[in-house]
Design an enzyme around this catalytic site. Structure first.
Site, PDB file in Angstrom:
ATOM      1  N   LYS A   1      -2.571  54.652  98.853  1.00  0.00           N
ATOM      2  CA  LYS A   1      -3.612  55.187  99.721  1.00  0.00           C
ATOM      3  C   LYS A   1      -3.619  56.720  99.691  1.00  0.00           C
ATOM      4  O   LYS A   1      -4.678  57.350  99.794  1.00  0.00           O
ATOM      5  CB  LYS A   1      -3.430  54.672 101.148  1.00  0.00           C
TER       6      LYS A   1
ATOM      7  N   TYR B   1       2.607  50.404  99.841  1.00  0.00           N
ATOM      8  CA  TYR B   1       1.180  50.489 100.171  1.00  0.00           C
ATOM      9  C   TYR B   1       0.688  51.920 100.360  1.00  0.00           C
ATOM     10  O   TYR B   1      -0.297  52.340  99.743  1.00  0.00           O
ATOM     11  CB  TYR B   1       0.925  49.676 101.443  1.00  0.00           C
TER      12      TYR B   1
END
Length: 338
Positions: free
Chosen positions: A191, A187
């Site tokens: 980002k 993840y």
């Protein structure tokens, strides 16, 4: 961890912010068309409701048509005038083709005019240990953290530049786009990549008078947060147990306030501002040079202590982690997982 330090410094920061920040808003959503990806739940829905309350025309996109219908009902409840256009669209926007089609559909409902502001709130997280990931899961993580926003940004930048349209593109990263911890290997890279894209576009899209912002929220108590906790490692949950999350409505208010103040990097709370100022690089200051210096000082002292505490917690988790992997049959595997 860092909570005690943050609580002690919060009052000082709040006072200084009042003294040195500007209340001048440079942008208002009233009468403007705002397009929100991931607008059927969580931050996206809270933002859509907030913008509708502020008199904007709002278009939301997501995959689940049933959720979209419920979301549109929520928007209708806060409609400010009969003339407001409130629309929803069902598209999967993690690929360039459907993302461009979604944007075209949104523009068509407004006589072909591009939205004044595009808020990219779509994205999901599936935490886990890196040694248990596969190529497929890592690519999926990048798709749902980075490409799900980058594809719409690409379509929007092309259209705005072609139409000589001075709009705004607003990315949603995460405080995990400033740093990361165990459990976020699928993840956090996406980002961080959004930050790289936003910083590039902030520079490049000056050529077309297109504004760019990027938001770095912390924990949001949303349906997505409930889902990610289902796969989140125990050590990650332990590290985060002292975190004070925020309700989507308050996060949406922080995002809108940042855009109104024309901030490039936008943070939702004190901790986010500490990470922002401590990792600012060459990005423009928010609020004031003085306040960013204060936040950076907090980070120089507090984040060092926080990181040491995190590392200590991880070291203390080794034995339990070994038992966990052994129970999964991890040790002794010779084939590479694909």
């Amino acid at each position: 961890m860092l909570v005690a330090f943050v609580l002690i410094s919060a009052a000082i920061a709040a006072l200084l912010s009042l003294l040195f920040s500007s209340n001048k808003h440079k942008w208002s959503p009233k009468g403007k068309h705002c397009y929100i990806t991931g607008g059927s739940s969580g931050l996206g829905l809270a933002l859509a409701i907030l913008l509708t309350r502020n008199g904007a025309d709002v278009s939301i996109v997501a995959r689940d048509e049933q959720k979209l219908r419920r979301a549109l009902d929520e928007l209708e409840k806060v409609r400010q005038s009969p003339g407001q256009k409130l629309n929803s669209y069902s598209y999967s926007i993690n690929e360039a083709g459907p993302a461009a089609e979604a944007l075209e559909a949104v523009c068509a409902a407004h006589d072909g005019r591009c939205p004044d502001a595009i808020f990219l709130c779509a994205g999901t997280s599936t935490p886990g240990f890196f040694v248990e990931e596969s190529e497929a899961s890592l690519r999926k993580g990048m798709e749902m953290a980075y490409w799900v926003q980058a594809c719409t940004a690409l379509a929007a930048a092309k259209r705005m530049a072609r139409d000589h349209f001075a709009g705004r593109i607003v990315f949603t990263s995460s405080v995990l786009g400033y740093m990361s911890i165990v459990g976020y290997s699928s993840y956090s890279p996406g980002k961080h990549a959004l930050r790289g894209l936003a910083e590039t576009l902030r520079s490049e899209l000056i050529l077309y008078n297109i504004g760019v912002h990027i938001f770095f929220p912390g924990t949001i108590y949303s349906p997505g947060y409930v889902e990610e906790n289902k796969t989140k490692p125990k050590i990650t949950l332990k590290i985060e147990e002292s975190d004070e999350g925020m309700q989507p409505e308050l996060v949406a208010e922080a995002l809108l306030r940042g855009v109104q103040n024309d901030n490039f990097h936008i943070s939702a709370d004190l901790l986010g501002n500490i990470f922002r100022a401590s990792t600012r690089g060459a990005t423009p200051h928010n609020t004031s040079v003085f306040m960013d210096g204060i936040y950076s000082l907090f980070g120089w002292i507090g984040l060092t202590l926080w990181r040491r505490g995190v590392d200590s917690s991880i070291m203390g988790h080794r034995a339990e982690h070994d038992n966990y992997l052994a129970g999964k049959g991890f040790f002794g595997k010779s084939r590479i997982q694909k």
